[in-house]
Design an enzyme around this catalytic site. Sequence first.
Site, PDB file in Angstrom:
ATOM      1  N   ALA A  16       8.830  -3.204   1.722  1.00 36.82           N
ATOM      2  CA  ALA A  16       9.897  -4.205   1.781  1.00 36.82           C
ATOM      3  C   ALA A  16      11.186  -3.638   1.197  1.00 36.82           C
ATOM      4  O   ALA A  16      12.249  -3.705   1.818  1.00 36.82           O
ATOM      5  CB  ALA A  16       9.469  -5.462   1.036  1.00 36.82           C
ATOM      6  N   ASP A 179       4.359   0.356  15.097  1.00 36.16           N
ATOM      7  CA  ASP A 179       4.116   1.789  14.946  1.00 36.16           C
ATOM      8  C   ASP A 179       5.532   2.342  14.802  1.00 36.16           C
ATOM      9  O   ASP A 179       6.269   2.433  15.790  1.00 36.16           O
ATOM     10  CB  ASP A 179       3.429   2.373  16.186  1.00 36.16           C
ATOM     11  CG  ASP A 179       3.052   3.824  15.961  1.00 36.16           C
ATOM     12  OD1 ASP A 179       3.938   4.604  15.532  1.00 36.16           O
ATOM     13  OD2 ASP A 179       1.897   4.202  16.197  1.00 36.16           O
ATOM     14  N   HIS A 180       5.926   2.661  13.579  1.00 37.10           N
ATOM     15  CA  HIS A 180       7.359   2.891  13.375  1.00 37.10           C
ATOM     16  C   HIS A 180       7.863   4.139  14.109  1.00 37.10           C
ATOM     17  O   HIS A 180       9.064   4.288  14.304  1.00 37.10           O
ATOM     18  CB  HIS A 180       7.749   2.873  11.900  1.00 37.10           C
ATOM     19  CG  HIS A 180       7.239   4.033  11.121  1.00 37.10           C
ATOM     20  ND1 HIS A 180       6.003   4.028  10.533  1.00 37.10           N
ATOM     21  CD2 HIS A 180       7.774   5.232  10.840  1.00 37.10           C
ATOM     22  CE1 HIS A 180       5.815   5.182   9.932  1.00 37.10           C
ATOM     23  NE2 HIS A 180       6.877   5.944  10.096  1.00 37.10           N
ATOM     24  N   HIS A 242       0.293   7.233  15.555  1.00 32.77           N
ATOM     25  CA  HIS A 242       1.600   7.846  15.858  1.00 32.77           C
ATOM     26  C   HIS A 242       1.501   8.981  16.880  1.00 32.77           C
ATOM     27  O   HIS A 242       2.306   9.060  17.811  1.00 32.77           O
ATOM     28  CB  HIS A 242       2.245   8.404  14.588  1.00 32.77           C
ATOM     29  CG  HIS A 242       2.330   7.404  13.472  1.00 32.77           C
ATOM     30  ND1 HIS A 242       2.768   6.115  13.664  1.00 32.77           N
ATOM     31  CD2 HIS A 242       2.037   7.500  12.150  1.00 32.77           C
ATOM     32  CE1 HIS A 242       2.736   5.478  12.513  1.00 32.77           C
ATOM     33  NE2 HIS A 242       2.289   6.291  11.576  1.00 32.77           N
TER      34      HIS A 242
HETATM   35  P1  NAD Z   1       2.499  -2.289  -1.794  1.00 31.79           P
HETATM   36  O1  NAD Z   1       1.165  -2.141  -2.443  1.00 31.79           O
HETATM   37  O2  NAD Z   1       3.676  -1.610  -2.364  1.00 31.79           O
HETATM   38  O3  NAD Z   1       2.843  -3.852  -1.705  1.00 31.79           O
HETATM   39  C1  NAD Z   1       1.888  -4.822  -1.452  1.00 31.79           C
HETATM   40  C2  NAD Z   1       2.471  -6.203  -1.596  1.00 31.79           C
HETATM   41  O4  NAD Z   1       1.385  -7.133  -1.411  1.00 31.79           O
HETATM   42  C3  NAD Z   1       3.102  -6.543  -2.952  1.00 31.79           C
HETATM   43  O5  NAD Z   1       4.253  -7.355  -2.732  1.00 31.79           O
HETATM   44  C4  NAD Z   1       2.029  -7.419  -3.634  1.00 31.79           C
HETATM   45  O6  NAD Z   1       2.573  -8.349  -4.550  1.00 31.79           O
HETATM   46  C5  NAD Z   1       1.433  -8.114  -2.443  1.00 31.79           C
HETATM   47  N1  NAD Z   1       0.069  -8.610  -2.699  1.00 31.79           N
HETATM   48  C6  NAD Z   1      -1.039  -7.899  -2.951  1.00 31.79           C
HETATM   49  N2  NAD Z   1      -2.084  -8.735  -3.163  1.00 31.79           N
HETATM   50  C7  NAD Z   1      -1.611  -9.996  -3.015  1.00 31.79           C
HETATM   51  C8  NAD Z   1      -2.184 -11.297  -3.111  1.00 31.79           C
HETATM   52  N3  NAD Z   1      -3.494 -11.489  -3.352  1.00 31.79           N
HETATM   53  N4  NAD Z   1      -1.389 -12.358  -2.910  1.00 31.79           N
HETATM   54  C9  NAD Z   1      -0.065 -12.194  -2.654  1.00 31.79           C
HETATM   55  N5  NAD Z   1       0.533 -11.002  -2.531  1.00 31.79           N
HETATM   56  C10 NAD Z   1      -0.236  -9.914  -2.716  1.00 31.79           C
HETATM   57  O7  NAD Z   1       2.270  -1.892  -0.253  1.00 31.79           O
HETATM   58  P2  NAD Z   1       3.370  -1.284   0.770  1.00 31.79           P
HETATM   59  O8  NAD Z   1       3.461   0.166   0.581  1.00 31.79           O
HETATM   60  O9  NAD Z   1       4.607  -2.108   0.712  1.00 31.79           O
HETATM   61  O10 NAD Z   1       2.633  -1.489   2.186  1.00 31.79           O
HETATM   62  C11 NAD Z   1       2.533  -2.726   2.843  1.00 31.79           C
HETATM   63  C12 NAD Z   1       1.872  -2.533   4.191  1.00 31.79           C
HETATM   64  O11 NAD Z   1       2.640  -1.621   4.955  1.00 31.79           O
HETATM   65  C13 NAD Z   1       0.468  -1.924   4.149  1.00 31.79           C
HETATM   66  O12 NAD Z   1      -0.259  -2.450   5.239  1.00 31.79           O
HETATM   67  C14 NAD Z   1       0.726  -0.439   4.363  1.00 31.79           C
HETATM   68  O13 NAD Z   1      -0.409   0.194   4.900  1.00 31.79           O
HETATM   69  C15 NAD Z   1       1.852  -0.517   5.358  1.00 31.79           C
HETATM   70  N6  NAD Z   1       2.712   0.665   5.410  1.00 31.79           N
HETATM   71  C16 NAD Z   1       3.518   0.998   4.360  1.00 31.79           C
HETATM   72  C17 NAD Z   1       4.357   2.091   4.448  1.00 31.79           C
HETATM   73  C18 NAD Z   1       5.296   2.458   3.325  1.00 31.79           C
HETATM   74  O14 NAD Z   1       6.170   3.274   3.596  1.00 31.79           O
HETATM   75  N7  NAD Z   1       5.155   1.920   2.150  1.00 31.79           N
HETATM   76  C19 NAD Z   1       4.377   2.841   5.612  1.00 31.79           C
HETATM   77  C20 NAD Z   1       3.557   2.485   6.676  1.00 31.79           C
HETATM   78  C21 NAD Z   1       2.741   1.376   6.559  1.00 31.79           C
END
Ligand code: NAD
Length: 486
Positions: A16, A179-180, A242
Amino acid sequence: MDAMTFVLFGSTGDLAKRKLFPALYNLFLEQKLPQAFSVINLGRKPLSDEEFQAYVEQSLHTFSRRKPEDRSQVEPFLRNFRYLDMDVTKPEGYRELLKRIEEREKELNIPENRMFYLSVAPEFFDVIALNIKESGLGSGRGWKRLIIEKPFGHDLPSARKLNAKLNQAFEEDEIYRIDHYLGKPMVQNLETLIPANPVLKALWSNQYIANIQITASETVGVEERAGYYEGAGAIRDMFQNHMLQLLMMTAMHLPTPVTEQNVRKQKSSLLKSLRPICKTEAARHVVRGQYGAGEIHGQAVPAYRDEPGVDAASMTDTFIAARLWIDEFFWKDVPIYIRTGKRMKEKSTRIVLEFKDRLKEQNADADRMPNLLTIQINPDEKITLQLNGRNPLKNGRMEPVTLDFSVPSDQMPEAYELLLFDALKGDATFFAHWEEVELAWKWVQPLVEAFEENLLPLHVYPAGSFGPAMADALLEEQGFHWWHDE
Ligand code: NAD
């Protein structure tokens, strides 16, 4: 564009702050968001709306390609943000969420169009989708859409199970699987590059193309993601999604007209023509590797097995290279080489098409090089065409001449900007359809099993190299070699 409410699950997470807020902000600056909209952010920390808005503002200063110059520029954007702490696994929170959304919809006088973005770990995808349905959040009098992040399943059976659960709450045409790589401008460019250029279209077949090479190499290691990566490896993290998407975008026959349905049909048809590799044959066509200790940009880095959180005897693949064949008329006998890895020598995502040179044998020019069309996706976005020319300043010696088309990268929109904009418009062309995901898993499943059963050797390659030497041998069998940047 329709007024709507954007509901962001996982709003305090990494994705985010690094990608989604900056993407929304840049769309806002370009007036590509609706006139009236709300972003309802969900996370576990207790935060007020004001605290959360300050957090978003900070993320824009750090991660946005356009930095906010002052508060007055960013305030009209942040004003749309609300925050709610809730545990996504507990149904009670969804009632409060529905209340907040309805209040905002009334306040802004907007229809009940709701975009649900799941930026959370995949184990929450099904429980959130189900709660959206049961709480009534998904039964508003407007459209509803679901955007989900990768990974989509861990293997074929788990992907099917997840999809069946999502389908209880959302129709296929309401699901946008990100799929970015499909959001990268140069990948999207493939859709027009060929039909808009008859000179390329005429050459886009096995008559002229000798081989296709698709590379996505990273210099970074596993970083803090060992918990996820240990169970995934390069095959699930990169290859199934990807890399196969890049292959589809390169080799599909572009339909006319280019519509969402036609593109999807062509991509699926291409996957159906991919020659299967069975488990016992995997070692002939696939190379699996794991990085050892080495040097990246002059700095010593540890082996994968010595990274924090990694099992000291881990057999996880951080590199995979494969040779594929498409069993259809246009691509008959054109090998496709795909490789992806961590801790490699260069950070680069690119597609190289090497052209045949039928006259090479008759011509004594030892310096003559094959014509190469390179679509560079990362870190710079450019297209180059390598030709041969005589250099009069070097006694008429033959030299490769490169025609280059590139756009300054700071002006390029980020993948998430393009994808969010499409999803808000309801255009799913550059999202992965279930049929593609399922076909990709079907093709990859025997390899996943071969990896799990250790039917292939795990080659250790030094960090900072181009991967295991066996990956070169895959091409040498047909008389080719990898084209690197240097
Ligand atoms: P992260 O662990 O940084 O964030 C997870 C979020 O989920 C947090 O806001 C946390 O508060 C919330 N969360 C976890 N358990 C919760 C619960 N029980 N109730 C409410 N909220 C809850 O993960 P991220 O890196 O932001 O990744 C998010 C998704 O995106 C995942 O599916 C990951 O595989 C995918 N993704 C991330 C990236 C990246 O660049 N970070 C890239 C590709 C895909």
